[in-house]
Design a protein around this motif. Structure first.
Motif, mmCIF file in Angstrom:
data_model
loop_
_atom_site.group_PDB
_atom_site.id
_atom_site.type_symbol
_atom_site.label_atom_id
_atom_site.label_comp_id
_atom_site.label_asym_id
_atom_site.label_seq_id
_atom_site.Cartn_x
_atom_site.Cartn_y
_atom_site.Cartn_z
ATOM 1 N N ASN A 24 5.373 8.755 -5.663
ATOM 2 C CA ASN A 24 4.333 8.037 -6.380
ATOM 3 C C ASN A 24 4.947 7.067 -6.078
ATOM 4 O OD1 ASN A 24 2.551 7.423 -8.362
ATOM 5 N ND2 ASN A 24 2.944 9.143 -9.623
ATOM 6 N N LEU A 25 3.800 6.304 -5.609
ATOM 7 C CA LEU A 25 3.628 4.598 -4.475
ATOM 8 C C LEU A 25 3.256 4.138 -5.780
ATOM 9 C CD1 LEU A 25 5.425 3.190 -3.364
ATOM 10 C CD2 LEU A 25 3.098 2.956 -1.708
ATOM 11 N N ASP A 26 1.912 4.194 -6.738
ATOM 12 C CA ASP A 26 1.973 3.112 -7.978
ATOM 13 C C ASP A 26 2.649 3.655 -9.563
ATOM 14 O OD1 ASP A 26 -0.370 3.935 -7.196
ATOM 15 O OD2 ASP A 26 -1.732 4.392 -7.868
ATOM 16 N N THR A 27 3.427 4.426 -9.579
ATOM 17 C CA THR A 27 4.618 4.103 -10.559
ATOM 18 C C THR A 27 5.541 3.226 -10.223
ATOM 19 O OG1 THR A 27 3.826 6.798 -11.669
ATOM 20 C CG2 THR A 27 5.514 5.873 -12.042
ATOM 21 N N PHE A 28 6.016 3.711 -9.403
ATOM 22 C CA PHE A 28 7.055 2.366 -7.995
ATOM 23 C C PHE A 28 6.650 1.548 -8.356
ATOM 24 C CE2 PHE A 28 9.223 0.387 -5.124
ATOM 25 C CZ PHE A 28 10.713 0.837 -5.107
ATOM 26 N N PHE A 68 -8.177 -7.322 -9.528
ATOM 27 C CA PHE A 68 -9.442 -6.195 -9.579
ATOM 28 C C PHE A 68 -9.016 -5.331 -9.241
ATOM 29 C CE2 PHE A 68 -10.570 -10.249 -11.893
ATOM 30 C CZ PHE A 68 -11.046 -9.978 -13.137
ATOM 31 N N SER A 69 -8.036 -4.968 -7.796
ATOM 32 C CA SER A 69 -8.690 -4.050 -6.904
ATOM 33 C C SER A 69 -7.937 -2.719 -7.553
ATOM 34 C CB SER A 69 -8.349 -3.781 -5.336
ATOM 35 O OG SER A 69 -6.623 -4.602 -5.814
ATOM 36 N N ASP A 70 -7.052 -2.473 -8.996
ATOM 37 C CA ASP A 70 -6.577 -2.208 -9.130
ATOM 38 C C ASP A 70 -6.038 -2.580 -10.553
ATOM 39 O OD1 ASP A 70 -5.331 0.547 -10.383
ATOM 40 O OD2 ASP A 70 -4.365 1.272 -8.488
ATOM 41 N N LEU A 71 -7.138 -2.480 -11.234
ATOM 42 C CA LEU A 71 -6.150 -2.624 -13.043
ATOM 43 C C LEU A 71 -4.947 -2.451 -13.389
ATOM 44 C CD1 LEU A 71 -9.774 -3.877 -14.255
ATOM 45 C CD2 LEU A 71 -8.612 -5.345 -13.412
ATOM 46 N N SER A 72 -4.890 -1.583 -13.456
ATOM 47 C CA SER A 72 -3.940 -0.137 -13.582
ATOM 48 C C SER A 72 -2.124 -1.081 -13.746
ATOM 49 C CB SER A 72 -3.460 1.186 -13.680
ATOM 50 O OG SER A 72 -3.005 0.934 -11.878
ATOM 51 N N ILE A 73 -2.012 -2.482 -13.116
ATOM 52 C CA ILE A 73 -1.484 -2.869 -12.241
ATOM 53 C C ILE A 73 -1.025 -3.530 -13.703
ATOM 54 C CG2 ILE A 73 -2.629 -5.480 -11.132
ATOM 55 C CD1 ILE A 73 0.901 -3.576 -10.587
ATOM 56 N N GLY A 92 1.097 -6.122 -6.398
ATOM 57 C CA GLY A 92 1.397 -5.150 -6.673
ATOM 58 C C GLY A 92 -0.264 -4.076 -6.756
ATOM 59 N N ALA A 93 -1.309 -4.584 -6.967
ATOM 60 C CA ALA A 93 -2.545 -4.139 -6.860
ATOM 61 C C ALA A 93 -2.394 -3.479 -5.477
ATOM 62 C CB ALA A 93 -3.518 -4.895 -7.436
ATOM 63 N N TRP A 94 -2.711 -4.366 -4.483
ATOM 64 C CA TRP A 94 -2.921 -4.088 -3.109
ATOM 65 C C TRP A 94 -2.575 -3.251 -2.753
ATOM 66 C CZ3 TRP A 94 -0.447 -4.128 1.537
ATOM 67 C CH2 TRP A 94 -1.032 -4.201 2.756
ATOM 68 N N ILE A 95 -1.016 -3.094 -2.959
ATOM 69 C CA ILE A 95 -0.244 -1.865 -2.331
ATOM 70 C C ILE A 95 -1.236 -0.382 -3.531
ATOM 71 C CG2 ILE A 95 2.085 -0.836 -2.705
ATOM 72 C CD1 ILE A 95 3.185 -3.735 -2.311
ATOM 73 N N MET A 96 -0.701 -0.701 -4.438
ATOM 74 C CA MET A 96 -1.975 0.636 -5.065
ATOM 75 C C MET A 96 -2.984 1.022 -4.601
ATOM 76 S SD MET A 96 -0.169 -0.133 -8.655
ATOM 77 C CE MET A 96 -1.139 0.416 -9.459
ATOM 78 N N SER A 97 -3.640 0.395 -3.836
ATOM 79 C CA SER A 97 -4.144 0.618 -3.193
ATOM 80 C C SER A 97 -4.985 0.504 -1.867
ATOM 81 C CB SER A 97 -5.744 -0.918 -3.971
ATOM 82 O OG SER A 97 -5.408 -2.161 -2.888
ATOM 83 N N HIS A 98 -3.670 0.721 -1.344
ATOM 84 C CA HIS A 98 -4.118 0.520 -0.132
ATOM 85 C C HIS A 98 -2.701 2.617 -0.285
ATOM 86 C CE1 HIS A 98 -5.060 -3.017 -0.167
ATOM 87 N NE2 HIS A 98 -5.814 -2.593 1.633
ATOM 88 N N ASN A 103 -2.966 5.256 0.706
ATOM 89 C CA ASN A 103 -3.240 6.726 1.696
ATOM 90 C C ASN A 103 -3.339 5.488 2.855
ATOM 91 O OD1 ASN A 103 -3.825 7.769 -0.754
ATOM 92 N ND2 ASN A 103 -6.362 6.978 -0.794
ATOM 93 N N GLN A 104 -3.451 4.636 2.454
ATOM 94 C CA GLN A 104 -2.692 4.124 4.019
ATOM 95 C C GLN A 104 -1.564 4.787 4.456
ATOM 96 O OE1 GLN A 104 -3.195 -0.648 4.790
ATOM 97 N NE2 GLN A 104 -1.869 -0.807 5.953
ATOM 98 N N GLU A 105 -1.457 5.560 6.094
ATOM 99 C CA GLU A 105 -0.117 5.893 6.292
ATOM 100 C C GLU A 105 0.787 5.157 6.710
ATOM 101 O OE1 GLU A 105 -1.726 8.790 9.224
ATOM 102 O OE2 GLU A 105 -3.123 10.131 8.251
ATOM 103 N N ASN A 106 0.158 4.422 7.409
ATOM 104 C CA ASN A 106 1.782 3.747 8.067
ATOM 105 C C ASN A 106 1.966 1.882 6.850
ATOM 106 O OD1 ASN A 106 -0.683 1.812 8.305
ATOM 107 N ND2 ASN A 106 0.438 0.581 10.507
ATOM 108 N N LEU A 107 1.410 2.718 5.620
ATOM 109 C CA LEU A 107 2.146 1.194 5.053
ATOM 110 C C LEU A 107 3.552 0.956 4.478
ATOM 111 C CD1 LEU A 107 0.732 -0.650 2.577
ATOM 112 C CD2 LEU A 107 0.920 0.941 0.684
ATOM 113 N N LEU A 108 4.503 1.696 4.206
ATOM 114 C CA LEU A 108 5.550 1.765 4.157
ATOM 115 C C LEU A 108 6.475 1.278 5.350
ATOM 116 C CD1 LEU A 108 6.169 4.031 1.594
ATOM 117 C CD2 LEU A 108 5.873 1.733 1.157
ATOM 118 N N ARG A 109 5.542 1.731 6.563
ATOM 119 C CA ARG A 109 5.839 1.708 7.686
ATOM 120 C C ARG A 109 6.161 0.085 8.798
ATOM 121 N NH1 ARG A 109 4.747 6.673 8.265
ATOM 122 N NH2 ARG A 109 3.291 6.133 10.285
ATOM 123 N N GLN A 110 5.025 -0.391 8.364
ATOM 124 C CA GLN A 110 4.338 -1.389 8.922
ATOM 125 C C GLN A 110 4.875 -2.855 8.515
ATOM 126 O OE1 GLN A 110 0.457 -2.111 7.861
ATOM 127 N NE2 GLN A 110 0.618 -2.682 5.345
#
Length: 678
Positions: free
Chosen positions: A45-49, A192-197, A266-272, A274-281
């Motif tokens: 759960n990357l959002d919580t992290f 604004f891409s993810d106000l939950s931040i 942080g909001a950019w990471i949460m909005s991405h 679903n990007q498969e290589n997010l944690l590997r790029q």
């Protein structure tokens, strides 16, 4: 900014503070979230992290930077100066000798961790160029080229240090102002891409993530979070350049821009997610939040901010070493003053050591990610040591042991946790800064305690009272049968209570070849708690030709003893305290003071190493002190006497025998001379 204006704030002063004080902490968004993201490789759960991590950053900056340093530490100034050595000078007491140890450890750790700042900030900035187009030119996606560019930039920065930064320093404020507005603006847009931040403003998320199963690294995530506040100690050290009130005002703006950027990343990471290589790029979220059209501008601004942060670190290192020299915990080093600007200095040895170590780090760790793994470990040690000294400050100034105890417990526990978390970096590169820290600390310990031990061993029966030899000095001065050695004979020596001074000084004057002078000067140089003090006091010992001068020199003042002595002598002549001197042959026919001859009388401490009963530890630390002394600046150069008449003189080492014994005559072959002739 001038010292007398530091009790006020101004818009110009706040702008200067933004440029000088916040360079280090202002570039932390370049690598902090990137380091945190690399800790999230196993998070489901990357959002919580991410919310919890940003919350940790927010509250770390609030507790350590804002409350401890901006609100509390800035109150612990030493006549407007900050930093761990200035703080030590403020709280040191004769019965609190233990306070020197945290000052030495903290200073060594600060210098060690600072060697990484230019390397990690400039490398991170230049890595942002990889794959970017400038017109038709595409910057290669090649780390070796990045390393060469970083090397060139660092060499340029360190090469131009000797010229001073008075002119270029004027643009630091505007550049850093643009930098903070830039990172704050694009951070705000991405929020604004993810106000939950915005939940990160609650401390509950910060606490929760430490124990969350999503956080596979546990408490060790704080090692990455701590990168956000690594410039806090530099903020305190640079207080003297801009004044605390300008820091108060500018920090509100800087803190706001930093938090906006961290939240935007942080909001950019949460909005991405679903990007498969997010944690590997290998891309950095700091640059990813920038629109493609702004990426080049962002890289250029990041590079400029990194250079300014490096410049602030280098200047801070000069100041720290200069203070340590004047506190006599580091060997004397040649200091050059490129301008008359306040605080401007250049110490070549420090400059090129920082340069060489920085380049070694760049080529050893190769990438900013690897450097981040090594960054921050030593600075946690500095912060802990500052906490101990601030505890003593609060206890002395507020006279409240409970408040002091609460402070040291709360911040000591917080920083101890960060230290434990940062220890996880040890095998990943933290060992590098610890090795440097131990090396610097060893030099400090050998220099300071080596001198203490050699004095302790040779001190027995080694001090004499000047009063007991006053009559001899008066008679020698009047003895026309003795050739005149100098009109003014000057010894730089510590004269203690009851006019006690080392035997070697008396021996130098009255030994096998007496030195006749019209006036004898004994100069004691005291390190003043006021960093910019230049004052003196005079004691004539009831004579008109023996003068004890006490010079009170602040640790920020360049000692120019020859210039001071001529001023003092002329003042005493005008006041009819000493007789005027009329040299027969002189350039200045109207002068009333003759030439000054300085004697640097030193004992041959190498003789101590040959004593049969000296302990191995004493032999080691004294020999280390002697080696350092032979490879550093001579006392005459340190006291500004390069163009003066100076005589370096070695006198015998006076050591009281540890055991008294008489030699025994076993055979008498002496005969009466008369009987022998018969």
């Amino acid at each position: 900014m001038l010292k007398e204006n530091q009790s006020k704030w101004s818009s110009a002063g706040a702008l200067i503070a933004i440029g000088i004080v916040f360079g280090d902490i202002g570039t932390s968004p370049l690598y902090t979230m990137n380091s945190i993201l690399n800790s999230a490789k196993s998070a489901h759960n990357l959002d919580t992290f991410v919310i919890g991590s940003v919350s940790l950053v927010f509250w770390t900056l609030m507790l350590i930077t804002t409350i401890k340093y901006v609100i509390i530490a800035l109150q612990a100034d030493n006549h407007g100066e900050g930093g761990i050595f200035a703080l030590y000078s403020r709280v040191k007491k004769p019965n609190k000798k233990w306070l020197l140890l945290p000052a030495l450890i903290g200073g060594a750790a600060l210098l060690a961790d600072g060697t990484l700042t230019p390397a990690v900030t400039v490398t991170t900035a230049i890595e942002g160029l990889k794959g970017q187009g400038i017109g038709e030119f595409i910057f290669p996606n090649n780390q070796t080229i990045v390393l060469f560019v970083v090397t060139v930039i660092l060499l340029i920065v360190f090469t131009f240090q000797k010229a001073g930064t008075k002119k270029i320093g004027k643009i630091f404020g505007p550049v850093m102002l643009i930098w903070f507005l830039f990172i704050g603006f694009f951070g705000l847009i991405n929020i604004f891409s993810d106000l939950s931040i915005l939940k990160a403003l609650s401390p509950t998320y910060a606490i929760a993530v430490l124990f969350s199963p999503e956080n596979k690294t546990g408490v060790f995530i704080l090692g990455s979070v701590f990168l956000a506040t690594t410039g806090a100690e530099a903020l305190y050290s640079d207080m003297g350049h801009v004044g605390k009130h300008n820091i108060y005002v500018s920090w509100i703006f800087v803190y706001s821009m930093l938090i906006l950027n961290y939240m935007g990343q942080g909001a950019w990471i949460m909005s991405h997610t679903n990007q498969e290589n997010l944690l590997r790029q290998s891309s950095n979220p700091f640059f990813e939040i920038l629109p493609s059209g702004w990426r080049i501008f962002g890289v250029v601004m990041a590079a400029l901010a990194a250079i300014i942060a490096s410049q602030a670190l280098i200047s801070g290192a000069y100041t720290l070493v200069s203070e340590a020299i004047n506190l006599k915990v580091i060997p004397r080093l040649r200091t050059f003053y490129p301008s008359d600007a306040r605080g401007q200095m250049y110490i070549g040895t420090v400059n090129w050591l920082l340069c060489v170590i920085g380049l070694i780090i760049v080529w050893t760790f190769q990438t900013s990610h690897n450097m981040e793994a090594a960054y921050g470990l030593s600075i946690t040690i500095t912060m802990l040591m500052t906490t101990l000294l601030l505890y003593q400050f609060i206890k002395q100034t507020m006279k409240n042991k409970f408040m002091a105890g609460m402070f040291v417990v709360i911040f000591g526990m917080i920083e101890a946790v960060f230290l434990i978390a940062s220890l996880g970096k040890f095998l990943h590169g933290g060992y590098a800064t610890l090795i440097i820290m131990i090396a610097v600390l060893s030099i400090m310990m050998i220099w300071y305690y080596g001198n203490k031990r050699r004095e302790a061993i040779s001190q027995q029966n080694d001090y004499l009272s000047l009063k007991d030899y006053r009559k001899q000095l008066i008679n020698l001065s009047k003895d026309s049968e003795e050739p005149i050695f100098a009109s003014n004979l000057v010894y730089i020596v510590n004269v203690h209570q009851n006019y006690m001074l080392k035997r070697n000084i008396i021996y130098s004057i009255l030994g096998s070849k007496p030195k006749r002078a019209e006036t004898y000067w004994l100069v004691t140089i005291r390190s003043s708690n006021d960093p910019y003090e230049k004052s003196y006091s005079v004691d004539m010992l009831g004579t008109n030709n023996i003068v004890h001068v006490t010079l009170n020199i602040g640790f920020k003042v360049e000692p120019q003893v020859n210039m001071y002595m001529k001023q003092i002598a002329n003042n005493l002549v005008r006041q009819n305290i000493i007789k005027p001197q009329f040299p027969k042959y002189t350039l200045n026919k109207r002068g009333t003071v003759g030439e000054f001859k300085y004697i640097m009388a030193s004992q041959n401490y190498e003789d101590l190493l040959n004593l049969p009963d000296i302990r191995s530890w004493d032999r080691l630390i004294i020999s280390g002190r002697l080696w350092l002394q032979s490879h550093t600046v001579k006392p005459s150069s340190f006291y500004g006497l390069e163009s003066s008449d100076v005589l370096e003189e070695t006198v015998p080492l006076f050591i009281k025998n540890s055991s008294k014994s008489k030699i025994k005559l076993i055979q008498n072959e002496i005969k009466n001379v008369v009987n022998a002739e018969e």
